[in-house]
Motif scaffolding. Structure first.
Motif: not given
Length: 294
Positions: A124-150
């Motif tokens: 279950x731990x391994x599956x949880x990591x897979x789920x995290x890495x399939x969605x969270x990185x995109x949230x990071x990029x979307x937040x940075x692009x929306x913020x526009x404070x590069x």
């Protein structure tokens, strides 16, 4: 005569078998097992290189490429986890930025993306990591692009003050992936020592006239390059992904790679790769091979 010969051979065999075996020390076992322990870090350059308005790419936006690279890194990491016995697990993976974005949510996301496995790990731990890495990185990029404070990319300062503490663990294979276009710049770490600098920008490459086939000789003769940021990083492997040169200079990518290669050699990094921005399907095999160590 034949009986005597057979007796001699038999005696030699039993004497050899009777010899005590070389003792296996705890250290030698540790080295054998620790070579398989992975400590993988991902350093993300959240400068305006990821801005789809300033740096559009109709084939696949650069932030989307990054998220797919990260998925490939996570896949390679989990492949190694799954290939080991649970009792052997002592592996971890984490994501960093430098400097940190202004959005406080980013801190929570990086906490979620810092994962480790030990002998108590479950499926279950391994599956949880897979789920995290399939969605969270995109949230990071979307937040940075929306913020526009590069705020730029302070990779130099990361190597100077953080890489040993954050990315290197004893008795592990320490692998650092850097997702960047190859340019380094931050206003708080911009300085020079002689002809070497802590930064690299398209404007600097242009001003140094590194736009012809003799760029290597020019770099060497003038002593150009990055200021050394650290020493003795021979226990760190580095893979740079996403080199994306400014247009107009056919040797720009080569200049960027030359700067990075010379910098790594100065810091005693022996095992490194520097790859241009490419479709994730082309870079995934390189990423998986780098993590497997094969």
């Amino acid at each position: 005569m034949k009986k005597i010969f057979c007796l001699i051979i038999a005696s030699a065999f039993f004497i050899q078998c009777g010899k005590p075996k070389e003792p296996v020390t705890g250290n030698s076992v540790l080295k054998d097992n620790s070579a398989k322990n992975l400590n993988i870090s991902v350093l993300i350059d959240l400068s305006d290189r990821i801005d789809p308005e300033k740096n559009p790419n109709p084939t696949m936006e650069y932030f989307q490429r990054d998220t797919e690279y990260i998925k490939a890194i996570e896949k390679g990491f989990l492949d190694q986890i799954k290939s080991k016995k649970v009792i052997q697990l002592n592996d971890q993976m984490q994501v960093f930025f430098n400097p940190e974005p202004s959005d406080p949510k980013m801190n929570e996301l990086t906490k979620e993306l810092k994962v480790s496995f030990d002998k108590n790990t479950t499926k279950e731990n391994i599956n949880l990591v897979q789920n995290k890495y399939s969605s969270l990185p995109l949230q990071i990029y979307e937040s940075a692009i929306k913020d526009k404070k590069y705020v730029g990319s302070d990779i130099w300062e990361f190597f100077k003050n953080k890489v040993k503490d954050y990315c290197i663990k004893d008795d592990h294979r320490n692998v650092l992936f850097i997702l960047t276009d190859g340019y380094i710049y931050h206003k708080d770490s911009k300085f020079s020592e002689g002809q070497k600098t802590s930064y690299l920008t398209p404007e600097l490459v242009k001003s140094l006239k590194l736009n012809s086939s003799d760029f290597k000789n020019r770099i060497q003769d003038k002593g150009l390059g990055f200021v050394k940021a650290n020493d003795d990083l021979d226990n760190l492997e580095v893979i740079v992904l996403g080199i994306n040169p400014a247009k107009g200079n056919p040797f720009e990518a080569d200049v960027i790679k030359e700067y990075w290669e010379n910098w790594f050699k100065e810091m005693k990094i022996k095992n490194y790769q520097i790859k241009s921005a490419d479709l994730p399907s082309n870079l995934e095999p390189i990423i998986l091979k780098a993590i497997s160590g094969k």
